[in-house]
Design a protein around this motif. Structure first.
Motif, PDB file in Angstrom:
ATOM      1  N   PHE A 100      36.249  49.688  21.018  1.00  0.00           N
ATOM      2  CA  PHE A 100      35.113  49.988  21.898  1.00  0.00           C
ATOM      3  C   PHE A 100      33.841  49.351  21.351  1.00  0.00           C
ATOM      4  O   PHE A 100      33.091  48.693  22.083  1.00  0.00           O
ATOM      5  CB  PHE A 100      34.946  51.505  22.009  1.00  0.00           C
ATOM      6  CG  PHE A 100      33.735  51.942  22.783  1.00  0.00           C
ATOM      7  CD1 PHE A 100      33.793  52.117  24.158  1.00  0.00           C
ATOM      8  CD2 PHE A 100      32.534  52.193  22.129  1.00  0.00           C
ATOM      9  CE1 PHE A 100      32.665  52.522  24.869  1.00  0.00           C
ATOM     10  CE2 PHE A 100      31.408  52.607  22.832  1.00  0.00           C
ATOM     11  CZ  PHE A 100      31.480  52.767  24.208  1.00  0.00           C
ATOM     12  N   CYS A 101      33.592  49.519  20.051  1.00  0.00           N
ATOM     13  CA  CYS A 101      32.372  48.991  19.448  1.00  0.00           C
ATOM     14  C   CYS A 101      32.363  47.467  19.436  1.00  0.00           C
ATOM     15  O   CYS A 101      31.306  46.840  19.614  1.00  0.00           O
ATOM     16  CB  CYS A 101      32.222  49.513  18.026  1.00  0.00           C
ATOM     17  SG  CYS A 101      31.874  51.286  17.913  1.00  0.00           S
ATOM     18  N   ALA A 102      33.530  46.858  19.228  1.00  0.00           N
ATOM     19  CA  ALA A 102      33.602  45.398  19.151  1.00  0.00           C
ATOM     20  C   ALA A 102      33.186  44.728  20.453  1.00  0.00           C
ATOM     21  O   ALA A 102      32.707  43.587  20.443  1.00  0.00           O
ATOM     22  CB  ALA A 102      35.021  44.977  18.775  1.00  0.00           C
ATOM     23  N   ALA A 103      33.359  45.414  21.554  1.00  0.00           N
ATOM     24  CA  ALA A 103      33.029  44.840  22.859  1.00  0.00           C
ATOM     25  C   ALA A 103      31.561  45.039  23.236  1.00  0.00           C
ATOM     26  O   ALA A 103      31.135  44.608  24.317  1.00  0.00           O
ATOM     27  CB  ALA A 103      33.928  45.463  23.929  1.00  0.00           C
ATOM     28  N   ARG A 104      30.774  45.672  22.344  1.00  0.00           N
ATOM     29  CA  ARG A 104      29.379  45.986  22.661  1.00  0.00           C
ATOM     30  C   ARG A 104      28.423  45.162  21.804  1.00  0.00           C
ATOM     31  O   ARG A 104      28.783  44.691  20.716  1.00  0.00           O
ATOM     32  CB  ARG A 104      29.141  47.491  22.462  1.00  0.00           C
ATOM     33  CG  ARG A 104      29.885  48.337  23.492  1.00  0.00           C
ATOM     34  CD  ARG A 104      29.976  49.785  23.093  1.00  0.00           C
ATOM     35  NE  ARG A 104      28.681  50.456  23.057  1.00  0.00           N
ATOM     36  CZ  ARG A 104      28.112  51.074  24.085  1.00  0.00           C
ATOM     37  NH1 ARG A 104      28.723  51.068  25.270  1.00  0.00           N
ATOM     38  NH2 ARG A 104      26.953  51.696  23.957  1.00  0.00           N
ATOM     39  N   PRO A 105      27.184  44.990  22.276  1.00  0.00           N
ATOM     40  CA  PRO A 105      26.231  44.139  21.558  1.00  0.00           C
ATOM     41  C   PRO A 105      25.733  44.775  20.268  1.00  0.00           C
ATOM     42  O   PRO A 105      25.761  45.994  20.105  1.00  0.00           O
ATOM     43  CB  PRO A 105      25.092  43.977  22.565  1.00  0.00           C
ATOM     44  CG  PRO A 105      25.152  45.211  23.410  1.00  0.00           C
ATOM     45  CD  PRO A 105      26.625  45.510  23.540  1.00  0.00           C
ATOM     46  N   VAL A 106      25.274  43.939  19.351  1.00  0.00           N
ATOM     47  CA  VAL A 106      24.665  44.418  18.115  1.00  0.00           C
ATOM     48  C   VAL A 106      23.464  45.309  18.462  1.00  0.00           C
ATOM     49  O   VAL A 106      22.675  45.003  19.353  1.00  0.00           O
ATOM     50  CB  VAL A 106      24.201  43.235  17.247  1.00  0.00           C
ATOM     51  CG1 VAL A 106      23.431  43.726  16.023  1.00  0.00           C
ATOM     52  CG2 VAL A 106      25.401  42.392  16.825  1.00  0.00           C
ATOM     53  N   GLY A 107      23.368  46.433  17.762  1.00  0.00           N
ATOM     54  CA  GLY A 107      22.290  47.382  18.033  1.00  0.00           C
ATOM     55  C   GLY A 107      22.664  48.446  19.039  1.00  0.00           C
ATOM     56  O   GLY A 107      21.916  49.402  19.239  1.00  0.00           O
ATOM     57  N   GLY A 108      23.830  48.297  19.671  1.00  0.00           N
ATOM     58  CA  GLY A 108      24.271  49.294  20.647  1.00  0.00           C
ATOM     59  C   GLY A 108      25.767  49.511  20.565  1.00  0.00           C
ATOM     60  O   GLY A 108      26.446  49.693  21.586  1.00  0.00           O
ATOM     61  N   LYS A 109      26.290  49.461  19.356  1.00  0.00           N
ATOM     62  CA  LYS A 109      27.739  49.548  19.164  1.00  0.00           C
ATOM     63  C   LYS A 109      28.292  50.913  19.560  1.00  0.00           C
ATOM     64  O   LYS A 109      29.354  51.010  20.166  1.00  0.00           O
ATOM     65  CB  LYS A 109      28.091  49.248  17.703  1.00  0.00           C
ATOM     66  CG  LYS A 109      27.820  47.810  17.278  1.00  0.00           C
ATOM     67  CD  LYS A 109      28.760  46.851  17.993  1.00  0.00           C
ATOM     68  CE  LYS A 109      28.606  45.437  17.474  1.00  0.00           C
ATOM     69  NZ  LYS A 109      29.509  44.492  18.185  1.00  0.00           N
ATOM     70  N   PHE A 110      27.585  51.976  19.190  1.00  0.00           N
ATOM     71  CA  PHE A 110      28.093  53.325  19.434  1.00  0.00           C
ATOM     72  C   PHE A 110      27.568  53.876  20.753  1.00  0.00           C
ATOM     73  O   PHE A 110      26.415  53.625  21.137  1.00  0.00           O
ATOM     74  CB  PHE A 110      27.669  54.275  18.306  1.00  0.00           C
ATOM     75  CG  PHE A 110      28.336  53.996  16.984  1.00  0.00           C
ATOM     76  CD1 PHE A 110      29.631  54.388  16.741  1.00  0.00           C
ATOM     77  CD2 PHE A 110      27.653  53.328  15.982  1.00  0.00           C
ATOM     78  CE1 PHE A 110      30.251  54.128  15.532  1.00  0.00           C
ATOM     79  CE2 PHE A 110      28.254  53.060  14.761  1.00  0.00           C
ATOM     80  CZ  PHE A 110      29.559  53.461  14.536  1.00  0.00           C
ATOM     81  N   ALA A 111      28.394  54.656  21.422  1.00  0.00           N
ATOM     82  CA  ALA A 111      27.938  55.442  22.567  1.00  0.00           C
ATOM     83  C   ALA A 111      27.372  56.759  22.054  1.00  0.00           C
ATOM     84  O   ALA A 111      27.834  57.284  21.031  1.00  0.00           O
ATOM     85  CB  ALA A 111      29.095  55.703  23.529  1.00  0.00           C
ATOM     86  N   HIS A 112      26.386  57.298  22.737  1.00  0.00           N
ATOM     87  CA  HIS A 112      25.734  58.535  22.322  1.00  0.00           C
ATOM     88  C   HIS A 112      25.872  59.593  23.411  1.00  0.00           C
ATOM     89  O   HIS A 112      25.933  59.281  24.602  1.00  0.00           O
ATOM     90  CB  HIS A 112      24.244  58.299  22.053  1.00  0.00           C
ATOM     91  CG  HIS A 112      23.982  57.429  20.868  1.00  0.00           C
ATOM     92  ND1 HIS A 112      23.688  57.925  19.618  1.00  0.00           N
ATOM     93  CD2 HIS A 112      23.977  56.078  20.742  1.00  0.00           C
ATOM     94  CE1 HIS A 112      23.505  56.932  18.769  1.00  0.00           C
ATOM     95  NE2 HIS A 112      23.679  55.796  19.424  1.00  0.00           N
ATOM     96  N   ARG A 113      25.879  60.826  22.984  1.00  0.00           N
ATOM     97  CA  ARG A 113      25.773  61.944  23.922  1.00  0.00           C
ATOM     98  C   ARG A 113      24.301  62.176  24.257  1.00  0.00           C
ATOM     99  O   ARG A 113      23.391  61.776  23.503  1.00  0.00           O
ATOM    100  CB  ARG A 113      26.368  63.217  23.319  1.00  0.00           C
ATOM    101  CG  ARG A 113      27.852  63.145  23.020  1.00  0.00           C
ATOM    102  CD  ARG A 113      28.370  64.454  22.451  1.00  0.00           C
ATOM    103  NE  ARG A 113      27.763  64.767  21.171  1.00  0.00           N
ATOM    104  CZ  ARG A 113      27.754  65.971  20.611  1.00  0.00           C
ATOM    105  NH1 ARG A 113      28.317  66.995  21.247  1.00  0.00           N
ATOM    106  NH2 ARG A 113      27.206  66.162  19.443  1.00  0.00           N
ATOM    107  N   ALA A 114      24.063  62.876  25.345  1.00  0.00           N
ATOM    108  CA  ALA A 114      22.675  63.174  25.739  1.00  0.00           C
ATOM    109  C   ALA A 114      21.959  63.997  24.680  1.00  0.00           C
ATOM    110  O   ALA A 114      20.741  63.890  24.520  1.00  0.00           O
ATOM    111  CB  ALA A 114      22.659  63.897  27.085  1.00  0.00           C
ATOM    112  N   THR A 115      22.698  64.818  23.928  1.00  0.00           N
ATOM    113  CA  THR A 115      22.065  65.693  22.932  1.00  0.00           C
ATOM    114  C   THR A 115      21.688  64.974  21.645  1.00  0.00           C
ATOM    115  O   THR A 115      20.887  65.483  20.858  1.00  0.00           O
ATOM    116  CB  THR A 115      22.999  66.885  22.602  1.00  0.00           C
ATOM    117  OG1 THR A 115      22.276  67.859  21.873  1.00  0.00           O
ATOM    118  CG2 THR A 115      24.201  66.447  21.785  1.00  0.00           C
TER     119      THR A 115
END
Length: 290
Positions: A100-115
């Protein structure tokens, strides 16, 4: 009503146990009664199964980011998602999250919860430093198996209620760093590395405990300790026991909100029922001191 705070470990041991801080709330004061140390996940599971009435704050994430779950094609209903997640090995979890992280841009690798942003917490999909994804993987299925209620996420065992129909065991996601930063800012108060267990961190623990005893947080609760308990919290350079106490105070605040008629235990009414929410974190117009 027993209140508890839990400093959780996904691989508990004698050296790094799960720590439970047990206490009670009376007239705005949170009295610490005792600390319990559980050296295995089996011991934690047995503790959860006891016929007790409690409201607890647990330092582990209760849900995954919706963006992550939807991208991976996992179930988007909380219980089904947790059961699927629990069926995977840690290696499979890591492989899924790495891809999942490999397919995302640098600086936004992780997904976050609203909290995560209002709480300042690590994303619940993070598998290193700290490995909160493995904490969720190890701990939440045990809460689910025990039939515990998780407000906003899971109703719990419908048979495990008191005379008024309230769940006897209520678990809330807590985060000690949220309360600690309110007092200390970015000052560190703990470390598992002996070389980093410095006098500055010792002073920070003392300052944090003093602030809690005087009720100098927005939660408006005062911590009551014996001299021996205070010394023990100060002397624990890992900060694990103090983290459990911070979770206990967050649980006490939530219990007070429920006692005042808030069925959500102070959680925002519009929380995402897949992601969950960290108790006492602010959301929009919601403020924990309201």
């Amino acid at each position: 009503m027993v209140l508890l705070g839990c400093d959780f470990s996904s691989r508990p041991s004698r050296k790094k146990p799960i720590i439970l801080a047990l206490g009670a709330l009376q007239s705005g004061r949170v009295q610490l009664s005792k600390l319990e140390r559980l050296e295995s996940l089996d011991a934690f599971a047995r503790w959860l199964q006891q016929p007790l009435c409690w409201v607890g704050g647990f330092d582990l994430p209760f849900g995954l980011p919706r963006e992550l779950v939807e991208t991976l094609g996992w179930p988007t209903q909380w219980e089904a998602c947790i059961r699927h997640y629990a069926s995977l090995s840690r290696e499979q979890v890591r492989a899924s999250f790495v891809a999942f992280c490999a397919a995302r841009p640098v600086g936004g690798k992780f997904a976050h919860r609203a909290t995560d942003i209002p709480a300042g917490s690590s994303p619940s999909m993070k598998w290193v430093n700290p490995p909160v994804a493995y904490m969720l993987h190890a701990g939440v299925p045990l809460l689910l198996a025990a039939g515990v209620q998780l407000p906003g996420l899971h109703a719990g065992d419908p048979r495990d209620v008191d005379g008024s129909g309230q769940a006897r065991r209520v678990a809330l996601e807590a985060y000690p760093g949220l309360l600690a930063r309110e007092v200390l800012g970015r000052r560190s108060y703990k470390s598992d590395d002996k070389a980093r267990q410095t006098p500055e961190r010792l002073i920070a623990r003392k300052d944090l405990i003093t602030a809690l005893e005087h009720g100098q947080t927005r939660l408006g609760l005062r911590l009551k300790l014996t001299h021996a308990q205070r010394d023990a919290l100060v002397d624990d350079a890992s900060g694990d026991a103090l983290d459990a106490v911070l979770c206990l105070i967050q649980a006490a605040w939530a219990y007070a909100r429920q006692a005042q008629g808030d069925a959500c235990y102070g959680l925002p009414a519009d929380l995402d029922p897949l992601e969950g929410w960290i108790v006492t974190a602010c959301s929009g117009g919601f403020r924990p001191s309201d």
